[in-house]
Design a protein around this motif. Structure first.
Motif, mmCIF file in Angstrom:
data_model
loop_
_atom_site.group_PDB
_atom_site.id
_atom_site.type_symbol
_atom_site.label_atom_id
_atom_site.label_comp_id
_atom_site.label_asym_id
_atom_site.label_seq_id
_atom_site.Cartn_x
_atom_site.Cartn_y
_atom_site.Cartn_z
ATOM 1 N N ASN A 210 51.144 -35.154 -30.778
ATOM 2 C CA ASN A 210 49.631 -34.608 -31.885
ATOM 3 C C ASN A 210 48.466 -34.641 -30.600
ATOM 4 O O ASN A 210 47.610 -33.804 -31.193
ATOM 5 C CB ASN A 210 49.713 -36.290 -32.442
ATOM 6 N N THR A 211 48.671 -34.851 -29.700
ATOM 7 C CA THR A 211 47.739 -34.376 -28.658
ATOM 8 C C THR A 211 48.411 -33.459 -27.670
ATOM 9 O O THR A 211 48.938 -33.018 -27.788
ATOM 10 C CB THR A 211 47.238 -35.850 -28.341
ATOM 11 N N ASP A 212 47.615 -33.552 -26.753
ATOM 12 C CA ASP A 212 47.566 -32.468 -25.365
ATOM 13 C C ASP A 212 48.365 -33.042 -24.175
ATOM 14 O O ASP A 212 47.619 -34.434 -23.946
ATOM 15 C CB ASP A 212 46.453 -31.735 -25.252
ATOM 16 N N PRO A 213 49.188 -33.924 -24.154
ATOM 17 C CA PRO A 213 49.856 -34.222 -23.013
ATOM 18 C C PRO A 213 48.814 -34.004 -22.067
ATOM 19 O O PRO A 213 49.446 -35.672 -20.766
ATOM 20 C CB PRO A 213 51.670 -33.872 -22.773
ATOM 21 N N PHE A 214 49.012 -33.139 -21.106
ATOM 22 C CA PHE A 214 49.040 -32.298 -20.106
ATOM 23 C C PHE A 214 47.580 -33.012 -19.757
ATOM 24 O O PHE A 214 46.890 -33.378 -18.441
ATOM 25 C CB PHE A 214 48.972 -31.230 -19.482
ATOM 26 N N ILE A 215 46.855 -32.869 -20.639
ATOM 27 C CA ILE A 215 44.872 -33.011 -20.095
ATOM 28 C C ILE A 215 44.985 -35.137 -20.411
ATOM 29 O O ILE A 215 44.100 -35.395 -19.911
ATOM 30 C CB ILE A 215 43.922 -32.364 -21.566
ATOM 31 N N PHE A 216 45.399 -34.831 -21.655
ATOM 32 C CA PHE A 216 45.290 -36.926 -22.629
ATOM 33 C C PHE A 216 46.729 -37.565 -21.635
ATOM 34 O O PHE A 216 46.433 -38.820 -21.456
ATOM 35 C CB PHE A 216 45.321 -37.254 -23.583
ATOM 36 N N GLY A 217 47.200 -36.878 -21.180
ATOM 37 C CA GLY A 217 48.868 -37.623 -20.278
ATOM 38 C C GLY A 217 49.632 -38.979 -21.382
ATOM 39 O O GLY A 217 49.290 -38.605 -22.976
ATOM 40 N N GLY A 218 50.053 -39.785 -21.225
ATOM 41 C CA GLY A 218 50.453 -41.045 -22.578
ATOM 42 C C GLY A 218 51.956 -41.362 -22.103
ATOM 43 O O GLY A 218 52.628 -40.550 -21.897
ATOM 44 N N GLU A 219 52.215 -41.639 -22.721
ATOM 45 C CA GLU A 219 53.566 -42.001 -23.166
ATOM 46 C C GLU A 219 53.951 -40.583 -24.589
ATOM 47 O O GLU A 219 53.534 -40.343 -25.488
ATOM 48 C CB GLU A 219 53.979 -43.585 -24.007
ATOM 49 N N PRO A 220 55.371 -40.602 -24.212
ATOM 50 C CA PRO A 220 55.771 -39.240 -25.583
ATOM 51 C C PRO A 220 56.442 -40.137 -27.014
ATOM 52 O O PRO A 220 55.983 -41.443 -26.490
ATOM 53 C CB PRO A 220 57.060 -39.143 -24.793
ATOM 54 N N PRO A 221 56.042 -39.375 -28.429
ATOM 55 C CA PRO A 221 56.935 -40.501 -29.148
ATOM 56 C C PRO A 221 58.272 -40.642 -29.267
ATOM 57 O O PRO A 221 58.748 -40.764 -28.008
ATOM 58 C CB PRO A 221 56.254 -39.278 -29.896
ATOM 59 N N PRO A 222 58.306 -41.911 -29.486
ATOM 60 C CA PRO A 222 59.687 -43.158 -29.881
ATOM 61 C C PRO A 222 61.057 -41.088 -30.021
ATOM 62 O O PRO A 222 60.677 -41.173 -30.485
ATOM 63 C CB PRO A 222 58.770 -43.730 -30.354
ATOM 64 N N GLY A 223 62.285 -41.348 -29.054
ATOM 65 C CA GLY A 223 62.830 -40.604 -28.584
ATOM 66 C C GLY A 223 62.828 -39.487 -28.616
ATOM 67 O O GLY A 223 64.083 -38.923 -28.577
ATOM 68 N N PHE A 224 61.178 -39.474 -27.389
ATOM 69 C CA PHE A 224 61.591 -37.801 -27.102
ATOM 70 C C PHE A 224 61.983 -37.258 -26.986
ATOM 71 O O PHE A 224 62.796 -38.371 -25.760
ATOM 72 C CB PHE A 224 59.905 -37.917 -26.662
ATOM 73 N N GLY A 225 62.828 -36.383 -27.248
ATOM 74 C CA GLY A 225 64.049 -35.648 -26.354
ATOM 75 C C GLY A 225 65.469 -36.128 -26.616
ATOM 76 O O GLY A 225 67.190 -35.630 -26.280
ATOM 77 N N ASN A 226 65.382 -37.226 -27.478
ATOM 78 C CA ASN A 226 67.163 -38.189 -27.929
ATOM 79 C C ASN A 226 67.752 -36.204 -28.626
ATOM 80 O O ASN A 226 67.350 -36.195 -29.268
ATOM 81 C CB ASN A 226 67.005 -39.381 -28.334
ATOM 82 N N PHE A 227 69.150 -36.450 -28.139
ATOM 83 C CA PHE A 227 69.687 -35.871 -29.123
ATOM 84 C C PHE A 227 69.812 -36.729 -30.187
ATOM 85 O O PHE A 227 70.155 -37.828 -30.869
ATOM 86 C CB PHE A 227 71.219 -36.067 -28.348
ATOM 87 N N THR A 228 70.203 -36.381 -31.559
ATOM 88 C CA THR A 228 70.058 -36.023 -32.877
ATOM 89 C C THR A 228 71.798 -35.875 -32.744
ATOM 90 O O THR A 228 71.514 -36.548 -34.589
ATOM 91 C CB THR A 228 68.858 -35.567 -33.311
ATOM 92 N N ALA A 229 72.575 -35.178 -32.855
ATOM 93 C CA ALA A 229 73.428 -34.423 -34.084
ATOM 94 C C ALA A 229 74.648 -34.535 -32.744
ATOM 95 O O ALA A 229 74.257 -34.520 -31.522
ATOM 96 C CB ALA A 229 73.810 -33.089 -34.527
ATOM 97 N N THR A 230 75.775 -33.243 -33.262
ATOM 98 C CA THR A 230 77.354 -33.506 -32.190
ATOM 99 C C THR A 230 77.405 -31.818 -32.556
ATOM 100 O O THR A 230 77.780 -31.714 -33.421
ATOM 101 C CB THR A 230 78.192 -34.212 -32.645
ATOM 102 N N GLN A 231 78.144 -31.029 -31.431
ATOM 103 C CA GLN A 231 77.765 -29.947 -32.138
ATOM 104 C C GLN A 231 79.401 -29.664 -32.551
ATOM 105 O O GLN A 231 80.556 -30.476 -32.028
ATOM 106 C CB GLN A 231 77.812 -28.830 -30.441
ATOM 107 N N VAL A 232 79.368 -28.848 -33.409
ATOM 108 C CA VAL A 232 81.229 -28.640 -33.666
ATOM 109 C C VAL A 232 81.241 -27.106 -33.865
ATOM 110 O O VAL A 232 80.358 -26.409 -34.461
ATOM 111 C CB VAL A 232 80.874 -29.421 -35.085
ATOM 112 N N PRO A 233 82.335 -26.964 -34.089
ATOM 113 C CA PRO A 233 82.997 -25.555 -34.343
ATOM 114 C C PRO A 233 82.120 -25.131 -35.019
ATOM 115 O O PRO A 233 82.419 -25.971 -36.643
ATOM 116 C CB PRO A 233 84.369 -25.624 -33.419
#
Length: 251
Positions: A210-233
């Motif tokens: 929602n904002t420019d993290p480099f300028i305003f800093g702060g914490e990432p949104p909840p779960g930022f970078g969390n994996f959401t699925a499993t790779q399947v063939p």
């Protein structure tokens, strides 16, 4: 013993991939700035840098005429002798992530598609464990604060982040029993897919910023970078270990 091994080194680049079997086909082939298409030039969505495949067929050395139990009796040979083992191994390096951090509802180049964020320093996927959740990053906050808003005309970074590589090992054990009647045989098969029950994760949570993290800093949104699925063939819906047994009567 029959054995085959191959290794492929490749690198595919383009300014839009547009794979028609993906859910985001509408944006995958989009050029964010049609006045400068090469802004999107990067590794393709389907780029696999390293790929290893191997397969084998081995007659196990047990039973009559083999190295071990060569003088086995009829019952022993019927149980332990004459087995063949097959296997397929595959490993490849990770594909680019299907999602990327983007400037939520901020349109640097396109009136309906938010442009991607731009990294101000090198950002690498290091696969950490954050609050008990597997994550694309070891330090999500540091990564979050490494991105800035795209400037007017910028489409943002493309395919700079990669998910974990894929690994699988399948194997099978089978034996053919000759029947008393000429030309008749019974083959038993036991096949195991994903023998090691290895799970390779994918997905990327919390990409809309929602904002420019480099300028305003702060914490990432909840779960930022969390994996959401499993790779399947391709064509399968589960990635866990699977077994199947089969009998085939030939006459």
């Amino acid at each position: 013993v029959i054995f085959d091994f191959n290794y492929t080194l490749a690198h595919s680049l383009d300014n839009a991939s547009g794979l028609q079997n993906t859910g985001n086909f509408g944006t995958a082939s989009l050029i964010f700035n049609p006045l400068d298409p090469m802004l999107n030039y990067a590794s393709s969505d389907f780029d696999v840098r390293h790929n290893i495949n191997a397969n084998w067929f081995v007659g196990l050395p047990f039973g009559r005429g083999k190295k071990f139990l060569s003088d086995a009796g009829k019952i022993t040979n019927g149980i332990l002798g004459g087995w063949d083992m097959t296997g397929i191994f595959r490993w490849n390096s990770g594909l680019p992530t299907s999602a990327r951090p983007f400037a939520f509802q901020r349109w640097a180049t396109n009136w309906q598609i938010s442009a991607g964020m731009v990294a101000v320093r090198p950002v690498e996927t290091s696969f950490g464990d954050v609050n008990g959740n597997p994550n694309l990053f070891a330090n999500p906050t540091e990564v979050f604060q490494s991105y800035r808003d795209p400037k007017p005309g910028e489409g943002g970074d493309r395919n700079t982040l990669r998910q974990p590589g894929y690994f699988t090992l399948d194997t099978g054990l089978h034996k053919t029993f000759r029947m008393p009647w000429e030309g008749h045989a019974l083959t038993f098969r036991w096949e195991v897919f994903n023998v090691t029950n290895t799970q390779r994760l994918t997905g990327f949570n919390g990409t809309g910023l929602n904002t420019d993290p480099f300028i305003f800093g702060g914490e990432p949104p909840p779960g930022f970078g969390n994996f959401t699925a499993t790779q399947v063939p391709l064509g399968e819906t589960k990635a866990g270990r699977l077994m199947q047994f089969g009998l085939r009567y030939v006459f």
